[in-house]
Write a protein that holds these residues in place. Structure first.
Motif, mmCIF file in Angstrom:
data_model
loop_
_atom_site.group_PDB
_atom_site.id
_atom_site.type_symbol
_atom_site.label_atom_id
_atom_site.label_comp_id
_atom_site.label_asym_id
_atom_site.label_seq_id
_atom_site.Cartn_x
_atom_site.Cartn_y
_atom_site.Cartn_z
ATOM 1 N N LEU A 126 -8.957 -10.916 -4.973
ATOM 2 C CA LEU A 126 -9.539 -10.868 -6.308
ATOM 3 C C LEU A 126 -9.091 -12.101 -7.095
ATOM 4 O O LEU A 126 -7.913 -12.470 -7.065
ATOM 5 C CB LEU A 126 -9.102 -9.608 -7.058
ATOM 6 C CG LEU A 126 -9.484 -8.257 -6.452
ATOM 7 C CD1 LEU A 126 -9.099 -7.131 -7.409
ATOM 8 C CD2 LEU A 126 -10.964 -8.199 -6.138
ATOM 9 N N THR A 127 -10.024 -12.718 -7.782
ATOM 10 C CA THR A 127 -9.736 -13.859 -8.644
ATOM 11 C C THR A 127 -9.901 -13.427 -10.090
ATOM 12 O O THR A 127 -10.952 -12.910 -10.467
ATOM 13 C CB THR A 127 -10.693 -15.027 -8.355
ATOM 14 O OG1 THR A 127 -10.507 -15.472 -7.017
ATOM 15 C CG2 THR A 127 -10.442 -16.191 -9.310
ATOM 16 N N PHE A 128 -8.869 -13.628 -10.889
ATOM 17 C CA PHE A 128 -8.922 -13.286 -12.305
ATOM 18 C C PHE A 128 -8.893 -14.563 -13.141
ATOM 19 O O PHE A 128 -8.078 -15.461 -12.911
ATOM 20 C CB PHE A 128 -7.746 -12.390 -12.696
ATOM 21 C CG PHE A 128 -7.849 -10.999 -12.147
ATOM 22 C CD1 PHE A 128 -8.604 -10.036 -12.800
ATOM 23 C CD2 PHE A 128 -7.208 -10.655 -10.965
ATOM 24 C CE1 PHE A 128 -8.713 -8.754 -12.297
ATOM 25 C CE2 PHE A 128 -7.316 -9.373 -10.445
ATOM 26 C CZ PHE A 128 -8.074 -8.414 -11.120
ATOM 27 N N CYS A 129 -9.808 -14.629 -14.116
ATOM 28 C CA CYS A 129 -9.900 -15.782 -15.006
ATOM 29 C C CYS A 129 -9.685 -15.298 -16.444
ATOM 30 O O CYS A 129 -9.022 -14.288 -16.655
ATOM 31 C CB CYS A 129 -11.238 -16.486 -14.806
ATOM 32 S SG CYS A 129 -11.475 -16.999 -13.057
ATOM 33 N N GLY A 130 -10.232 -15.980 -17.444
ATOM 34 C CA GLY A 130 -9.944 -15.652 -18.828
ATOM 35 C C GLY A 130 -10.779 -14.517 -19.384
ATOM 36 O O GLY A 130 -11.674 -13.976 -18.729
ATOM 37 N N MET A 131 -10.486 -14.149 -20.637
ATOM 38 C CA MET A 131 -11.222 -13.100 -21.334
ATOM 39 C C MET A 131 -12.548 -13.646 -21.853
ATOM 40 O O MET A 131 -12.660 -14.817 -22.202
ATOM 41 C CB MET A 131 -10.396 -12.566 -22.499
ATOM 42 C CG MET A 131 -9.113 -11.855 -22.068
ATOM 43 S SD MET A 131 -9.450 -10.336 -21.137
ATOM 44 C CE MET A 131 -10.201 -9.318 -22.414
ATOM 45 N N ALA A 135 -11.770 -19.234 -25.086
ATOM 46 C CA ALA A 135 -12.264 -20.529 -24.616
ATOM 47 C C ALA A 135 -11.932 -20.772 -23.143
ATOM 48 O O ALA A 135 -12.625 -21.531 -22.465
ATOM 49 C CB ALA A 135 -11.687 -21.654 -25.469
ATOM 50 N N ASP A 136 -10.888 -20.115 -22.629
ATOM 51 C CA ASP A 136 -10.476 -20.326 -21.241
ATOM 52 C C ASP A 136 -11.049 -19.267 -20.309
ATOM 53 O O ASP A 136 -10.496 -19.003 -19.243
ATOM 54 C CB ASP A 136 -8.952 -20.348 -21.129
ATOM 55 C CG ASP A 136 -8.311 -19.007 -21.467
ATOM 56 O OD1 ASP A 136 -9.031 -18.098 -21.956
ATOM 57 O OD2 ASP A 136 -7.085 -18.857 -21.244
ATOM 58 N N HIS A 137 -12.178 -18.664 -20.686
ATOM 59 C CA HIS A 137 -12.701 -17.564 -19.868
ATOM 60 C C HIS A 137 -13.135 -18.018 -18.474
ATOM 61 O O HIS A 137 -13.270 -17.185 -17.571
ATOM 62 C CB HIS A 137 -13.876 -16.876 -20.580
ATOM 63 C CG HIS A 137 -15.181 -17.612 -20.494
ATOM 64 N ND1 HIS A 137 -16.295 -17.085 -19.864
ATOM 65 C CD2 HIS A 137 -15.558 -18.830 -20.941
ATOM 66 C CE1 HIS A 137 -17.290 -17.947 -19.942
ATOM 67 N NE2 HIS A 137 -16.876 -19.001 -20.581
ATOM 68 N N ARG A 138 -13.321 -19.343 -18.259
ATOM 69 C CA ARG A 138 -13.671 -19.855 -16.929
ATOM 70 C C ARG A 138 -12.507 -20.637 -16.311
ATOM 71 O O ARG A 138 -12.719 -21.466 -15.432
ATOM 72 C CB ARG A 138 -14.926 -20.722 -17.008
ATOM 73 C CG ARG A 138 -16.145 -19.978 -17.547
ATOM 74 C CD ARG A 138 -17.446 -20.650 -17.167
ATOM 75 N NE ARG A 138 -17.565 -22.006 -17.687
ATOM 76 C CZ ARG A 138 -18.588 -22.820 -17.420
ATOM 77 N NH1 ARG A 138 -19.581 -22.396 -16.637
ATOM 78 N NH2 ARG A 138 -18.642 -24.036 -17.931
ATOM 79 N N LYS A 139 -11.287 -20.334 -16.738
ATOM 80 C CA LYS A 139 -10.096 -20.973 -16.180
ATOM 81 C C LYS A 139 -9.301 -19.942 -15.377
ATOM 82 O O LYS A 139 -9.114 -18.808 -15.790
ATOM 83 C CB LYS A 139 -9.224 -21.554 -17.296
ATOM 84 C CG LYS A 139 -9.915 -22.621 -18.132
ATOM 85 C CD LYS A 139 -10.154 -23.892 -17.330
ATOM 86 C CE LYS A 139 -8.865 -24.643 -17.098
ATOM 87 N NZ LYS A 139 -9.107 -25.942 -16.381
ATOM 88 N N HIS A 140 -8.840 -20.364 -14.203
ATOM 89 C CA HIS A 140 -8.151 -19.449 -13.293
ATOM 90 C C HIS A 140 -6.821 -18.985 -13.879
ATOM 91 O O HIS A 140 -6.040 -19.779 -14.420
ATOM 92 C CB HIS A 140 -7.912 -20.143 -11.946
ATOM 93 C CG HIS A 140 -7.186 -19.299 -10.955
ATOM 94 N ND1 HIS A 140 -5.860 -19.504 -10.639
ATOM 95 C CD2 HIS A 140 -7.595 -18.240 -10.205
ATOM 96 C CE1 HIS A 140 -5.488 -18.616 -9.734
ATOM 97 N NE2 HIS A 140 -6.518 -17.831 -9.457
ATOM 98 N N GLN A 141 -6.558 -17.677 -13.746
ATOM 99 C CA GLN A 141 -5.315 -17.106 -14.226
ATOM 100 C C GLN A 141 -4.441 -16.549 -13.096
ATOM 101 O O GLN A 141 -3.235 -16.750 -13.087
ATOM 102 C CB GLN A 141 -5.619 -15.960 -15.215
ATOM 103 C CG GLN A 141 -6.472 -16.355 -16.406
ATOM 104 C CD GLN A 141 -5.751 -17.259 -17.373
ATOM 105 O OE1 GLN A 141 -4.537 -17.163 -17.535
ATOM 106 N NE2 GLN A 141 -6.482 -18.151 -18.027
ATOM 107 N N PHE A 142 -5.090 -15.850 -12.133
ATOM 108 C CA PHE A 142 -4.286 -15.136 -11.150
ATOM 109 C C PHE A 142 -5.149 -14.771 -9.947
ATOM 110 O O PHE A 142 -6.333 -14.478 -10.085
ATOM 111 C CB PHE A 142 -3.716 -13.856 -11.779
ATOM 112 C CG PHE A 142 -2.743 -13.107 -10.905
ATOM 113 C CD1 PHE A 142 -1.488 -13.623 -10.630
ATOM 114 C CD2 PHE A 142 -3.089 -11.876 -10.368
ATOM 115 C CE1 PHE A 142 -0.596 -12.925 -9.829
ATOM 116 C CE2 PHE A 142 -2.206 -11.169 -9.561
ATOM 117 C CZ PHE A 142 -0.950 -11.701 -9.300
ATOM 118 N N THR A 143 -4.547 -14.798 -8.744
ATOM 119 C CA THR A 143 -5.201 -14.322 -7.527
ATOM 120 C C THR A 143 -4.428 -13.116 -7.007
ATOM 121 O O THR A 143 -3.195 -13.148 -6.909
ATOM 122 C CB THR A 143 -5.239 -15.419 -6.449
ATOM 123 O OG1 THR A 143 -6.027 -16.520 -6.925
ATOM 124 C CG2 THR A 143 -5.875 -14.891 -5.161
#
Length: 347
Positions: A126-131, A135-143
C-alpha cells in the motif's frame, strides 16, 4: 478469525451468494454486509472500531496527541461519532484485480486488515500519500506491507493505492466507516470545498483515474500500472524527473483475427506488452473501428462493453438524435463511460 472470514467469502462466492462487487474500484471479493455478517460488524464498530476511531480521528476531547512518544499528526474526521459502515473483502491476484489506482475512500475513517499471510504473495504494497485538502496530497508519505491480522487505520480522505501484485493472492478485510453528524459540520464542508486537484507530485502517487496530467508526466511503460515505488523511483533516476526516453518505433501489420470471426456488435482486443498498449477492434454496422481498449476513467476493458448507435444513446439521455446518429458508441462495462467508435471522443 482471518482464516475463517477468508474461507466464508470463498464458500459464499462458490454458492452464488456474494455476487456484488465490493466497491466501485474492486471487482473481486465480497460485501460482508450482504452475507449475514452485518450484525457482527455492527457490534465490532460499536465496541472496538468507534472507540479506536475516536482516539485517532475524533474531536479534541477524544483524540490522542502522543503514541509511544510520537505525535500521530491526525485531524478530526468524525471518529468520535462513527455510526455506520460498509464492510467487505477485496482480493488481488495477477490475473484479476492486479492493483488499485491511487484514490480516496468513500468514507471518513478506514480500517484495513490483512487476512492472508505475507508468504502468499509478492508485491501489492500500500502506498500512502497526502490528504485530499492539503498541498502535498500527491507526495509520498509511507509504504505499508500487509500482514495477516494487522490493521492499518487511516482517514478515508488520504490518497492511497495498492501496487501491482506480482505473484500469489492477497486479501484484505476493509471497513469503511462514516459519521453523518460530522459530515454536516462546516469543518467537513470546508475541507471538501478546498480539495486540491493538482500540484507537486511524486510519480508513485499519481492516479490514472483522477490526475489530468498523468499521461504527460508518467513514463508510458508505466501507464495503467502500479509499479513498485522502487521501480518508479529507478525510472526517475535513469531518465530524470518528468522526462522519458522514446524507444525506436517501426510500422508493421498485426493480425487480430479473420474478418468473419468478429461478429456485428462485438469487439476484440490485442495487447502489445513492450509498448504497453491495448488496441480494441469493433464491428458496427458492418464497418471496423480500432481504438484504445482502456477506458479513460479507470482503465476498464472497452472490448467487453456493449455497442449501440449514437442516436439511441443520446435519445435515452433525452436529447434529439444528431446527424451522425449511426456512429457506434461503446459503453465501458465498469462504470458506464461511453466513447464514439469513429472519433474516440467521450459521448
Amino acid at each position: 478469525f482471518c482464516k475463517l472470514i477468508h474461507e466464508e467469502v470463498r464458500h459464499c462466492r462458490a454458492a452464488g451468494l456474494a455476487d456484488r462487487a465490493p466497491n466501485g474500484m474492486n471487482n473481486y471479493g465480497a460485501v460482508l454486509n450482504d452475507i449475514g455478517l452485518r450484525p457482527l460488524f455492527d457490534k465490532l464498530l460499536e465496541e472496538v472500531f468507534q472507540p479506536l476511531g475516536a482516539r485517532l480521528f475524533g474531536d479534541e476531547g477524544d483524540r490522542v496527541t502522543n503514541i509511544n512518544g510520537v505525535d500521530p499528526v491526525t485531524e478530526n474526521w468524525g471518529g468520535s461519532t462513527l455510526d455506520r459502515h460498509h464492510t467487505f473483502v477485496v482480493e488481488y491476484k495477477p490475473d484479476g484485480d492486479k492493483h488499485l489506482d491511487m484514490h480516496i475512500d468513500a468514507c471518513d475513517v478506514t480500517f484495513n486488515f490483512g487476512i492472508t499471510t505475507p508468504d502468499n504473495f509478492e508485491g501489492s504494497d500500500l502506498t500512502f500519500c497526502g490528504m485530499f485538502h492539503h498541498a502535498d496530497h500527491r507526495k509520498h508519505q509511507f509504504t505499508y506491507r500487509h500482514s495477516r491480522g494487522r490493521c492499518v487505520v487511516h482517514s478515508g480522505k488520504r490518497r492511497h493505492g495498492a501496487r501491482d501484485i506480482e505473484k500469489g493472492e492477497r486479501s484484505s478485510l476493509v471497513m469503511w466507516t462514516h459519521s453523518e453528524s460530522f459530515r454536516g459540520t462546516n469543518t467537513y464542508r470546508d475541507r471538501v470545498r478546498t480539495m486540491v486537484l493538482d500540484g507537486e507530485f511524486d510519480k508513485v502517487c499519481l492516479s490514472y483515474t483522477h490526475d489530468d496530467d498523468y499521461l504527460k508526466v508518467m513514463p508510458k511503460k508505466h501507464h495503467f500500472h502500479m509499479k513498485s515505488k522502487r521501480e518508479v523511483d529507478a525510472e526517475g533516476q535513469e531518465f530524470g524527473a518528468g522526462t522519458e526516453q522514446s524507444a525506436p518505433t517501426e510500422r508493421r501489420w498485426v493480425r487480430i483475427c479473420a474478418n468473419d470471426e468478429l461478429l456485428e456488435g462485438a469487439g476484440k482486443m490485442v495487447s502489445f506488452e513492450r509498448e504497453n498498449e491495448q488496441v480494441a477492434v469493433f464491428r458496427h454496422r458492418g464497418q471496423l473501428y480500432a481504438m484504445d481498449n482502456r477506458c479513460a476513467h479507470m482503465g476498464g476493458s472497452l472490448c467487453e462493453g456493449d455497442i449501440e448507435d449514437l442516436g439511441a444513446h443520446v435519445e435515452r439521455e433525452g436529447d434529439p438524435p444528431p446527424e451522425n446518429w449511426k456512429d457506434g458508441v461503446v459503453r465501458c462495462p465498469r462504470h458506464g463511460m461511453c466513447f464514439n467508435l469513429r472519433t474516440g471522443e467521450r459521448s
